[in-house]
Design a protein around this motif. Structure first.
Motif, PDB file in Angstrom:
ATOM      1  N   ALA A  58      31.480  51.989  42.618  1.00 53.14           N
ATOM      2  CA  ALA A  58      31.682  50.602  43.036  1.00 53.14           C
ATOM      3  C   ALA A  58      32.131  49.745  41.858  1.00 53.14           C
ATOM      4  O   ALA A  58      33.038  48.912  41.984  1.00 53.14           O
ATOM      5  CB  ALA A  58      30.396  50.050  43.636  1.00 53.14           C
ATOM      6  N   ALA A  59      31.512  49.962  40.675  1.00 50.87           N
ATOM      7  CA  ALA A  59      31.907  49.215  39.483  1.00 50.87           C
ATOM      8  C   ALA A  59      33.313  49.592  39.038  1.00 50.87           C
ATOM      9  O   ALA A  59      34.078  48.736  38.564  1.00 50.87           O
ATOM     10  CB  ALA A  59      30.907  49.468  38.355  1.00 50.87           C
ATOM     11  N   ALA A  60      33.670  50.869  39.195  1.00 51.97           N
ATOM     12  CA  ALA A  60      35.026  51.305  38.837  1.00 51.97           C
ATOM     13  C   ALA A  60      36.060  50.596  39.709  1.00 51.97           C
ATOM     14  O   ALA A  60      37.126  50.188  39.224  1.00 51.97           O
ATOM     15  CB  ALA A  60      35.144  52.818  38.988  1.00 51.97           C
ATOM     16  N   ILE A  61      35.761  50.457  40.992  1.00 51.57           N
ATOM     17  CA  ILE A  61      36.658  49.717  41.896  1.00 51.57           C
ATOM     18  C   ILE A  61      36.783  48.270  41.430  1.00 51.57           C
ATOM     19  O   ILE A  61      37.882  47.710  41.349  1.00 51.57           O
ATOM     20  CB  ILE A  61      36.138  49.769  43.348  1.00 51.57           C
ATOM     21  N   ALA A  62      35.642  47.652  41.112  1.00 49.15           N
ATOM     22  CA  ALA A  62      35.641  46.258  40.685  1.00 49.15           C
ATOM     23  C   ALA A  62      36.415  46.074  39.382  1.00 49.15           C
ATOM     24  O   ALA A  62      37.232  45.154  39.253  1.00 49.15           O
ATOM     25  CB  ALA A  62      34.201  45.770  40.512  1.00 49.15           C
ATOM     26  N   ASN A  63      36.168  46.937  38.402  1.00 52.73           N
ATOM     27  CA  ASN A  63      36.856  46.824  37.118  1.00 52.73           C
ATOM     28  C   ASN A  63      38.363  47.020  37.268  1.00 52.73           C
ATOM     29  O   ASN A  63      39.156  46.337  36.616  1.00 52.73           O
ATOM     30  CB  ASN A  63      36.287  47.839  36.126  1.00 52.73           C
ATOM     31  N   PHE A  64      38.746  47.946  38.130  1.00 51.52           N
ATOM     32  CA  PHE A  64      40.178  48.153  38.374  1.00 51.52           C
ATOM     33  C   PHE A  64      40.787  46.924  39.028  1.00 51.52           C
ATOM     34  O   PHE A  64      41.875  46.469  38.654  1.00 51.52           O
ATOM     35  CB  PHE A  64      40.384  49.382  39.260  1.00 51.52           C
ATOM     36  N   ALA A  65      40.090  46.362  40.020  1.00 53.33           N
ATOM     37  CA  ALA A  65      40.603  45.189  40.726  1.00 53.33           C
ATOM     38  C   ALA A  65      40.753  44.000  39.777  1.00 53.33           C
ATOM     39  O   ALA A  65      41.768  43.299  39.795  1.00 53.33           O
ATOM     40  CB  ALA A  65      39.683  44.835  41.890  1.00 53.33           C
ATOM     41  N   VAL A  66      39.738  43.782  38.929  1.00 52.83           N
ATOM     42  CA  VAL A  66      39.799  42.668  37.986  1.00 52.83           C
ATOM     43  C   VAL A  66      40.936  42.872  36.991  1.00 52.83           C
ATOM     44  O   VAL A  66      41.624  41.919  36.610  1.00 52.83           O
ATOM     45  CB  VAL A  66      38.449  42.511  37.262  1.00 52.83           C
ATOM     46  N   SER A  67      41.153  44.114  36.565  1.00 62.18           N
ATOM     47  CA  SER A  67      42.257  44.389  35.644  1.00 62.18           C
ATOM     48  C   SER A  67      43.613  44.093  36.279  1.00 62.18           C
ATOM     49  O   SER A  67      44.594  43.866  35.578  1.00 62.18           O
ATOM     50  CB  SER A  67      42.205  45.850  35.180  1.00 62.18           C
ATOM     51  N   MET A  68      43.645  44.104  37.610  1.00 61.13           N
ATOM     52  CA  MET A  68      44.875  43.759  38.336  1.00 61.13           C
ATOM     53  C   MET A  68      44.865  42.290  38.759  1.00 61.13           C
ATOM     54  O   MET A  68      45.640  41.871  39.613  1.00 61.13           O
ATOM     55  CB  MET A  68      45.005  44.646  39.575  1.00 61.13           C
ATOM     56  N   SER A  69      43.937  41.513  38.146  1.00 58.73           N
ATOM     57  CA  SER A  69      43.827  40.068  38.381  1.00 58.73           C
ATOM     58  C   SER A  69      43.421  39.716  39.807  1.00 58.73           C
ATOM     59  O   SER A  69      43.783  38.660  40.322  1.00 58.73           O
ATOM     60  CB  SER A  69      45.151  39.358  38.015  1.00 58.73           C
ATOM     61  N   VAL A  70      42.653  40.593  40.442  1.00 60.40           N
ATOM     62  CA  VAL A  70      42.113  40.292  41.768  1.00 60.40           C
ATOM     63  C   VAL A  70      40.737  39.639  41.586  1.00 60.40           C
ATOM     64  O   VAL A  70      39.829  40.266  41.038  1.00 60.40           O
ATOM     65  CB  VAL A  70      41.966  41.572  42.617  1.00 60.40           C
ATOM     66  N   PRO A  71      40.561  38.384  42.017  1.00 65.51           N
ATOM     67  CA  PRO A  71      39.251  37.735  41.902  1.00 65.51           C
ATOM     68  C   PRO A  71      38.183  38.552  42.628  1.00 65.51           C
ATOM     69  O   PRO A  71      38.294  38.812  43.824  1.00 65.51           O
ATOM     70  CB  PRO A  71      39.467  36.377  42.575  1.00 65.51           C
TER      71      PRO A  71
END
Length: 433
Positions: free
Chosen positions: A118-131
């Motif tokens: 779940a954290a990996a998904i979140a970190n990837f999303a944030v790295s793609m500038s997804v709030p």
């Protein structure tokens, strides 16, 4: 103010260090008079946005959890089925991170890797500038409670921020204090995101049957939700852990294997008795390789029923699919223990864990005290597994006539059940000369 004090690059040929540009458009153009960020600031702006998103997402302590450092097959020593379940969850999480479409539900026991994914998904999303908002459910509820009285965002502002996050990740669903208020707030958040089809990731160690009915119905929508279960033990436990349930008593019978079953050829058994034991061994081994339907070993005390049942259980455990092996009296004690105020597990959860076990091995049916409550619980257990056709192994010293008639009616169904009578004298070991 010198160029060094300006936000842009002092050597930029476009803004000269100002960091902003004014669009060169006619007065009636919608962008007339508006400032745009100069391209020389793109990297700094992206870095600032990323830091802000990490702060909002409560990911500061989880920034090191990504797909690159996740072990797709788990730790060494896992069976193939356990490793495969981890790999499937890993692949599904990566697919989801790249699309952020629908919902992803990650189920599994503590320490199996749900939070890392779940954290990996979140970190990837944030790295793609997804709030992104990453919150454990207890923290989410504390945040909402605190907003009633604290300075800063109001309850409505905080609640709307959670409901409308571009990506919301709720970790540890089910560990919250399930007050009426907590259940209502969680339902409102989940229902809002369900209606608006907003991306959501949920991790839980609960069975779906334990989740509040309204929320469960949304999490079971196959058109929106991808449900992945990780069948692996706690990664933090010792490497020799086989992933047995805390209810299992198989550790006491770890030495009972097919390889050390005494075929009793030196005991003077009759040819018929030797053949009985050979058939029992063959039947047990076949069931161990591919558990299907119900297998019932009947026979007197000491005839070898428990050794065969434990050999099957240990064989399955070494394949990475540990069954739930439990003596019937112990099973009932575990259920009774849930009624204690000090119990950390509800009766419903404990009973569901037992009745839904992929392979259930019940040793010593018939030695329990047959109170009306016991009869009813055993019938509910057997009836559920009968209707679901879940693989089940039973050992008993009782005759068919002594077994509760409702359970007996299920056992006598030849379509699903195979009864094997081990009509042998008690085994006491061979005497060394």
């Amino acid at each position: 103010m010198t160029n060094h004090d300006l936000p842009g690059d002092p050597n930029c040929k476009f803004c000269g260090g100002g960091g902003y540009l004014r669009a060169d458009v006619p007065p009636r153009h919608p962008n007339f008079g508006k400032l745009e960020i100069c391209s020389c600031r793109n990297r700094d702006v992206a870095a600032q946005a990323r830091e802000r998103l990490f702060s909002i997402s409560h990911l500061d302590e989880l920034q090191d959890l990504d797909f690159e450092n996740f072990k797709p097959r788990g730790r060494r020593g896992l069976g193939d089925l356990q490793a495969t379940s981890i790999e499937m969850a890993f692949n599904q999480a990566r697919v989801y991170a790249n699309s952020l479409k629908g919902w992803l539900l990650l189920e599994g026991a503590y320490g199996c890797g749900k939070t890392h994914l779940a954290a990996a998904i979140a970190n990837f999303a944030v790295s793609m500038s997804v709030p992104t908002l990453f919150l454990t459910v207890p923290d989410l509820l504390d945040m909402l409670r605190f907003s009633y009285s604290a300075e800063g965002p109001t309850f409505e502002e905080r609640f709307n921020q959670i409901k409308n996050a571009n990506l919301l990740i709720l970790d540890d669903f089910g560990t919250q204090n399930a007050t009426d208020w907590a259940q209502e707030k969680l339902f409102q958040i989940i229902n809002y995101r369900y209606i608006n089809k907003l991306p959501l990731v949920v991790t839980t160690n609960l069975n779906l049957s334990e989740i509040e009915a309204r929320i469960r119905s949304r999490l079971q929508d196959p058109e929106l939700v991808s449900n992945v279960r990780i069948n692996a033990p706690d990664y933090r436990r010792p490497t020799d852990d086989m992933g047995h349930s805390v209810l299992s008593s198989l550790d006491l019978l770890a030495n009972k294997e097919f390889g050390n079953i005494d075929e009793r050829r030196n005991e003077g058994l009759s040819a018929k008795e030797v053949k009985t034991l050979e058939r029992a061994l063959k039947t047990a081994y076949k069931f161990a390789e591919k558990p299907k339907g119900w297998l019932i070993f009947m026979g007197g005390y000491g005839c070898g029923k428990t050794h065969l049942a434990a050999a099957i259980a240990n064989y399955r455990a070494k394949l990475g699919a540990p069954p739930l092996f439990i003596m019937v009296p112990d099973l009932l004690d575990h259920l009774r223990a849930t009624f204690s105020p000090k119990s950390e597990v509800s009766y419903d959860r404990r009973f569901d864990e037992i009745r839904t076990s992929p392979l259930l091995i019940l040793d010593d049916l018939g030695t329990q005290s047959m109170t009306p409550w016991v009869r009813e619980k055993l019938y509910q257990l057997f009836n559920y597994r009968y209707n679901a056709e879940l693989p089940t192994l039973i050992t008993t010293a009782d005759s068919l006539e002594e077994i509760d008639e409702r359970i007996r009616s299920r056992i006598l169904d030849k379509r699903l059940c195979k009864i094997h009578l081990i009509d042998l004298p008690a085994y006491y070991g061979t005497t060394k000369k």
